[in-house]
Design a protein around this motif. Structure first.
Motif, PDB file in Angstrom:
ATOM      1  N   VAL A 191      10.594 -27.288  -1.209  1.00 58.04           N
ATOM      2  CA  VAL A 191      11.281 -27.297   0.087  1.00 58.04           C
ATOM      3  C   VAL A 191      10.547 -28.255   1.033  1.00 58.04           C
ATOM      4  CG1 VAL A 191      11.989 -25.912   2.076  1.00 58.04           C
ATOM      5  CG2 VAL A 191      12.059 -24.924  -0.232  1.00 58.04           C
ATOM      6  N   SER A 192      11.307 -29.097   1.735  1.00 59.00           N
ATOM      7  CA  SER A 192      10.720 -30.048   2.678  1.00 59.00           C
ATOM      8  C   SER A 192      10.601 -29.408   4.056  1.00 59.00           C
ATOM      9  CB  SER A 192      11.596 -31.305   2.783  1.00 59.00           C
ATOM     10  OG  SER A 192      11.622 -31.996   1.561  1.00 59.00           O
ATOM     11  N   LEU A 193       9.508 -29.720   4.744  1.00 58.43           N
ATOM     12  CA  LEU A 193       9.299 -29.252   6.110  1.00 58.43           C
ATOM     13  C   LEU A 193       9.625 -30.378   7.080  1.00 58.43           C
ATOM     14  CD1 LEU A 193       8.247 -27.286   8.275  1.00 58.43           C
ATOM     15  CD2 LEU A 193       5.934 -28.170   7.809  1.00 58.43           C
ATOM     16  N   ILE A 194      10.587 -30.110   7.973  1.00 58.10           N
ATOM     17  CA  ILE A 194      10.944 -31.035   9.045  1.00 58.10           C
ATOM     18  C   ILE A 194      10.639 -30.308  10.355  1.00 58.10           C
ATOM     19  CG2 ILE A 194      12.737 -32.526   9.992  1.00 58.10           C
ATOM     20  CD1 ILE A 194      12.153 -33.009   7.000  1.00 58.10           C
ATOM     21  N   ALA A 195       9.781 -30.867  11.190  1.00 64.28           N
ATOM     22  CA  ALA A 195       9.382 -30.196  12.429  1.00 64.28           C
ATOM     23  C   ALA A 195      10.401 -30.467  13.527  1.00 64.28           C
ATOM     24  CB  ALA A 195       8.004 -30.681  12.865  1.00 64.28           C
ATOM     25  N   GLY A 196      11.022 -29.421  14.043  1.00 62.98           N
ATOM     26  CA  GLY A 196      11.964 -29.562  15.141  1.00 62.98           C
ATOM     27  C   GLY A 196      11.242 -29.712  16.474  1.00 62.98           C
ATOM     28  N   LEU A 197      11.553 -30.775  17.217  1.00 63.22           N
ATOM     29  CA  LEU A 197      10.895 -31.075  18.493  1.00 63.22           C
ATOM     30  C   LEU A 197      11.914 -31.033  19.628  1.00 63.22           C
ATOM     31  CD1 LEU A 197       8.692 -34.094  17.318  1.00 63.22           C
ATOM     32  CD2 LEU A 197       8.175 -31.645  17.202  1.00 63.22           C
ATOM     33  N   ALA A 198      11.419 -30.875  20.869  1.00 60.71           N
ATOM     34  CA  ALA A 198      12.297 -30.574  22.004  1.00 60.71           C
ATOM     35  C   ALA A 198      12.181 -31.583  23.138  1.00 60.71           C
ATOM     36  CB  ALA A 198      12.001 -29.173  22.521  1.00 60.71           C
ATOM     37  N   PRO A 199      12.651 -32.815  22.961  1.00 62.17           N
ATOM     38  CA  PRO A 199      12.617 -33.753  24.087  1.00 62.17           C
ATOM     39  C   PRO A 199      13.461 -33.312  25.276  1.00 62.17           C
ATOM     40  CG  PRO A 199      13.802 -34.694  22.203  1.00 62.17           C
ATOM     41  CD  PRO A 199      13.120 -33.467  21.722  1.00 62.17           C
ATOM     42  N   TYR A 200      14.389 -32.354  25.071  1.00 56.00           N
ATOM     43  CA  TYR A 200      15.182 -31.852  26.196  1.00 56.00           C
ATOM     44  C   TYR A 200      14.314 -31.164  27.246  1.00 56.00           C
ATOM     45  CZ  TYR A 200      14.915 -26.912  24.800  1.00 56.00           C
ATOM     46  OH  TYR A 200      14.486 -25.636  24.507  1.00 56.00           O
ATOM     47  N   LYS A 201      13.106 -30.753  26.876  1.00 48.58           N
ATOM     48  CA  LYS A 201      12.231 -30.057  27.821  1.00 48.58           C
ATOM     49  C   LYS A 201      11.470 -31.002  28.751  1.00 48.58           C
ATOM     50  CE  LYS A 201      11.165 -25.636  25.580  1.00 48.58           C
ATOM     51  NZ  LYS A 201      10.066 -24.734  25.165  1.00 48.58           N
ATOM     52  N   LEU A 202      11.471 -32.280  28.442  1.00 52.86           N
ATOM     53  CA  LEU A 202      10.709 -33.230  29.242  1.00 52.86           C
ATOM     54  C   LEU A 202      11.126 -33.168  30.707  1.00 52.86           C
ATOM     55  CD1 LEU A 202      10.670 -36.283  26.814  1.00 52.86           C
ATOM     56  CD2 LEU A 202       8.665 -34.987  27.591  1.00 52.86           C
ATOM     57  N   GLY A 203      10.133 -33.077  31.606  1.00 60.38           N
ATOM     58  CA  GLY A 203      10.407 -33.032  33.037  1.00 60.38           C
ATOM     59  C   GLY A 203      10.821 -31.675  33.556  1.00 60.38           C
ATOM     60  N   ARG A 204      10.751 -30.638  32.703  1.00 60.42           N
ATOM     61  CA  ARG A 204      11.192 -29.300  33.109  1.00 60.42           C
ATOM     62  C   ARG A 204      10.040 -28.298  33.037  1.00 60.42           C
ATOM     63  NH1 ARG A 204      16.928 -28.311  29.891  1.00 60.42           N
ATOM     64  NH2 ARG A 204      17.970 -30.270  30.487  1.00 60.42           N
ATOM     65  N   GLU A 205      10.142 -27.270  33.866  1.00 57.67           N
ATOM     66  CA  GLU A 205       9.214 -26.148  33.752  1.00 57.67           C
ATOM     67  C   GLU A 205       9.521 -25.369  32.480  1.00 57.67           C
ATOM     68  OE1 GLU A 205       8.836 -23.544  37.066  1.00 57.67           O
ATOM     69  OE2 GLU A 205       8.915 -25.175  38.540  1.00 57.67           O
ATOM     70  N   ASP A 206       8.468 -24.885  31.841  1.00 55.75           N
ATOM     71  CA  ASP A 206       8.619 -24.039  30.657  1.00 55.75           C
ATOM     72  C   ASP A 206       8.150 -22.639  31.037  1.00 55.75           C
ATOM     73  OD1 ASP A 206       8.836 -22.908  28.193  1.00 55.75           O
ATOM     74  OD2 ASP A 206       7.640 -24.413  27.134  1.00 55.75           O
ATOM     75  N   LYS A 207       9.081 -21.836  31.540  1.00 57.42           N
ATOM     76  CA  LYS A 207       8.728 -20.537  32.111  1.00 57.42           C
ATOM     77  C   LYS A 207       8.254 -19.528  31.068  1.00 57.42           C
ATOM     78  CE  LYS A 207      11.813 -21.068  36.074  1.00 57.42           C
ATOM     79  NZ  LYS A 207      12.945 -20.506  36.843  1.00 57.42           N
ATOM     80  N   TRP A 208       8.490 -19.811  29.792  1.00 53.88           N
ATOM     81  CA  TRP A 208       8.083 -18.879  28.747  1.00 53.88           C
ATOM     82  C   TRP A 208       6.755 -19.284  28.109  1.00 53.88           C
ATOM     83  CZ3 TRP A 208      10.962 -14.678  28.923  1.00 53.88           C
ATOM     84  CH2 TRP A 208      12.279 -14.784  29.384  1.00 53.88           C
ATOM     85  N   ALA A 209       6.135 -20.325  28.632  1.00 56.24           N
ATOM     86  CA  ALA A 209       4.924 -20.854  27.998  1.00 56.24           C
ATOM     87  C   ALA A 209       3.640 -20.250  28.530  1.00 56.24           C
ATOM     88  CB  ALA A 209       4.884 -22.375  28.160  1.00 56.24           C
ATOM     89  N   GLY A 210       3.721 -19.399  29.538  1.00 55.87           N
ATOM     90  CA  GLY A 210       2.525 -18.865  30.169  1.00 55.87           C
ATOM     91  C   GLY A 210       1.992 -19.821  31.212  1.00 55.87           C
ATOM     92  N   ALA A 211       1.012 -19.351  31.966  1.00 57.17           N
ATOM     93  CA  ALA A 211       0.491 -20.152  33.079  1.00 57.17           C
ATOM     94  C   ALA A 211      -0.080 -21.486  32.617  1.00 57.17           C
ATOM     95  CB  ALA A 211      -0.586 -19.354  33.825  1.00 57.17           C
ATOM     96  N   ALA A 212      -0.727 -21.504  31.468  1.00 50.24           N
ATOM     97  CA  ALA A 212      -1.371 -22.734  30.997  1.00 50.24           C
ATOM     98  C   ALA A 212      -0.362 -23.803  30.607  1.00 50.24           C
ATOM     99  CB  ALA A 212      -2.278 -22.424  29.812  1.00 50.24           C
TER     100      ALA A 212
END
Length: 377
Positions: free
Chosen positions: A325-346
């Motif tokens: 099975v091949s591993l393809i890492a899914g990445l999220a450029p849609y998040k660029l410039g946005r707050e990530d409220k689920w990521a914790g304070a850091a």
């Protein structure tokens, strides 16, 4: 399956049949396999890559590129989008052909997608424009998600799902105002196989792709009756097995059409979350090619995410994958410039403060044991 197809054909939901660039990868990266006997009748040779750079084209983008567009306007929008994708080295497109009990292709089973209000075949146009650029196309389906209750009320009574609802069949249930297939029934799995079949029979797609809506609910009442009939004692384990059975059925439907076609799965990036909320046995799928050819975990986390920091999470997925099975890492450029409220304070402001985060993640993937990455814009 024959019974389902016959009922669906009676519905007669028929859709109308209906910029240049150099190929983005060298031939050495293209997967070439001998034609197995089962595929000899198919003249098309699937286009796929050993090092995949994927991109999702979800239905949420359709209002922008499709709704209210003529065939010429849609084709132009697709061509421009794909040229931009090729410039980012994308070689594989996951096109949302069946997002919620509908069809963005010519279907005799499902109603036309609501954003497709022109008389043209959107999937065929995507295939034309993508293959012109050397981009592989995987038909992306959501197996269980259907229309909302309001949308269902507007559809003809001879739509197979609405027939089931009107007859009080247990194969579909409403959750928070939306209908879903109940996957523990053979009838619903047959419908999924039929959906795959009509896409593969009529289009030169290069693969099939499903994402992370594997189970509609965690509420015990959702499938209490079916669970009690099963004789099993562990609800979570039973649901996990149900999901693996229909995932395997989809994979087998793809491979029975042509072994050279790829089947991929895109689960959420949090490995434990797959089990607790989606009953998705990603450990099993990632290490057994009898379930999928490639897996694309949505590692939509920054490096400073307090729950699932990117690098350790990528490493966890590297450890899971095996068995071809091949591993393809899914990445999220849609998040660029946005707050990530689920990521914790850091990590909350990381996507704002670091505009190079995706480039850094791509570099990390290329240094890992993964076979590529995929982008969700």
């Amino acid at each position: 399956m024959k019974k389902i197809i016959a009922a669906a054909c009676a519905a007669a939901f028929l859709l109308s049949s209906g910029c240049t660039a150099m190929p983005i990868n060298s031939g050495s990266d293209i997967m070439r396999e001998s034609v197995p006997p089962a595929a000899e009748e198919h003249s098309y040779t699937p286009l796929n890559y050993t090092n995949q750079v994927g991109m999702w084209l979800p239905y949420v983008k359709f209002p922008e590129i499709m709704q209210g567009k003529s065939e010429e306007e849609f084709r132009k929008a697709v061509a421009e989008l794909l040229q931009d994708a090729a410039a980012e080295n994308v070689n594989t497109l996951y096109f949302h052909a069946h997002p919620m009990g509908d069809a963005y292709y010519s279907s005799e089973i499902f109603p036309k997608g609501s954003y497709l209000d022109g008389d043209y075949d959107s999937l065929q146009i995507v295939l034309d424009e993508a293959h012109r650029l050397g981009i592989s196309v995987h038909g992306w389906i959501n197996p269980l998600r259907l229309q909302t209750e309001e949308e269902m009320n507007r559809l003809p009574d001879d739509f197979i799902i609405k027939k089931w609802i009107n007859a009080g069949e247990p194969y579909v249930k409403a959750v928070n105002g939306r209908w879903y297939l109940v996957p523990s029934y053979p009838e619903t799995v047959e419908l999924l196989e039929a959906a795959i079949g009509e896409i593969l029979d009529n289009y030169d797609v290069d693969g099939v792709h499903i994402d992370d809506y594997f189970y509609p609910a965690t509420d015990e009442d959702f499938d209490r009756e079916e669970f009690e009939k099963s004789g099993e004692s562990d609800l979570a384990a039973w649901r996990t097995d149900v999901v693996s059975r229909y995932v395997k059925a989809i994979r087998d439907a793809v491979k029975s059409h042509d072994e050279r076609l790829l089947f991929g799965i895109s689960p959420q990036g949090n490995i434990d979350g797959n089990y607790s909320s989606q009953y998705a046995d990603v450990r099993r799928w990632s290490s057994d090619k009898e379930f999928c050819d490639y897996i694309v975990p949505q590692i939509y986390f920054g490096f400073d995410n307090e729950c699932c920091p990117f690098l350790p999470t990528l490493a966890q997925w590297e450890e899971l994958v095996g068995g071809g099975v091949s591993l393809i890492a899914g990445l999220a450029p849609y998040k660029l410039g946005r707050e990530d409220k689920w990521a914790g304070a850091a990590g909350e402001l990381e996507w704002i403060n670091d505009p190079d985060i995706i480039d850094k993640q791509i570099a990390a993937v290329k240094s890992s044991e993964a076979d590529g990455y995929a982008l969700y814009y």
